[in-house]
Write an enzyme that holds these catalytic residues in place. Structure first.
Site, PDB file in Angstrom:
ATOM      1  N   CYS A 134       1.264  36.634  69.565  1.00 36.61           N
ATOM      2  CA  CYS A 134       0.155  36.118  68.754  1.00 36.61           C
ATOM      3  C   CYS A 134       0.056  34.618  68.978  1.00 36.61           C
ATOM      4  CB  CYS A 134       0.432  36.422  67.276  1.00 36.61           C
ATOM      5  SG  CYS A 134      -0.860  35.861  66.165  1.00 36.61           S
ATOM      6  N   HIS A 145      -4.315  44.643  65.889  1.00 32.66           N
ATOM      7  CA  HIS A 145      -3.637  43.358  65.687  1.00 32.66           C
ATOM      8  C   HIS A 145      -4.636  42.312  65.176  1.00 32.66           C
ATOM      9  CE1 HIS A 145      -0.818  39.999  66.986  1.00 32.66           C
ATOM     10  NE2 HIS A 145      -1.966  39.373  66.815  1.00 32.66           N
ATOM     11  N   GLU A 146      -5.791  42.221  65.842  1.00 42.28           N
ATOM     12  CA  GLU A 146      -6.779  41.201  65.456  1.00 42.28           C
ATOM     13  C   GLU A 146      -7.329  41.480  64.063  1.00 42.28           C
ATOM     14  OE1 GLU A 146      -6.778  38.539  66.966  1.00 42.28           O
ATOM     15  OE2 GLU A 146      -5.703  39.301  68.705  1.00 42.28           O
TER      16      GLU A 146
HETATM   17 NI    NI Z   1      -2.566  37.399  66.408  1.00 39.65          NI
END
Ligand code: NI
Length: 173
Positions: free
Chosen positions: A100, A142-143
């Site tokens: 990330c 994830h986003e």
């Molecule tokens: Ni991220």
């Protein structure tokens, strides 16, 4: 256009819920999206959520062509996704490494549903949806987690599978 500062893990803004976008096709929205793509490209990221640059709106972008950070990864089409919804389409889950831009230099293994349908709006306010699997499904989840204040370490089951790139993958550049 401008490269924006990416907020790092620990910043309280990253743990808040972002708000739905109600005005589409505005100069402000187009400008924000341009800045996000430029910021993501500058850091070789696969995706970026608006709250990562301090904008608490439900907007994510992602794009994976050939990315030096994910040399063996499948590609994911360049996408702008606003007010997203995710539906899990079966029980199958997959574990995979994630990184990330808000947690530079680290990676961790996260288990996620492997087959999903996501829907949302583009910057013109047109609705679309896709059924996807594998890496594409992982990137979207994830986003979208960022929009609910969730960072991937909060989903790691075995904390031994969380660490520094250089220690986990010493043979990579
Ligand atoms: Ni991220």
């Amino acid at each position: 256009m401008a490269i924006r500062e990416i907020f790092q893990m620990g910043n309280p803004l990253l743990y808040q819920r972002s708000e739905e976008i109600t005005d589409f096709d505005t100069p402000e929205l187009h400008g924000l999206i341009k800045d996000m793509f430029e910021t993501m490209a500058d850091s070789d990221g696969a995706g970026l959520a608006a709250p990562q640059i301090g904008v608490l709106q439900r907007l994510v972008i992602f794009s994976v062509e050939s990315n030096p950070r994910y040399p063996d990864a499948e590609t994911v089409p360049r996408t702008i996704l606003i007010n997203p919804e995710i539906e899990v389409l079966d029980d199958e889950r997959e574990s995979g490494w994630e990184g990330c831009l808000s947690i530079p230099g680290m990676r961790g293994v996260v288990s996620r549903p492997s087959y999903i349908r996501y829907s949302g709006y583009n910057e013109q306010g047109e609705k679309f949806s896709r059924e996807v699997r594998g890496f594409h499904a992982r990137v979207v989840q994830h986003e979208c987690d960022h929009l609910d204040g969730v960072l991937y370490p909060m989903r790691i089951q075995d904390i031994r599978q969380f660490g520094y790139d250089t220690a986990l993958f010493p043979d990579e550049d």
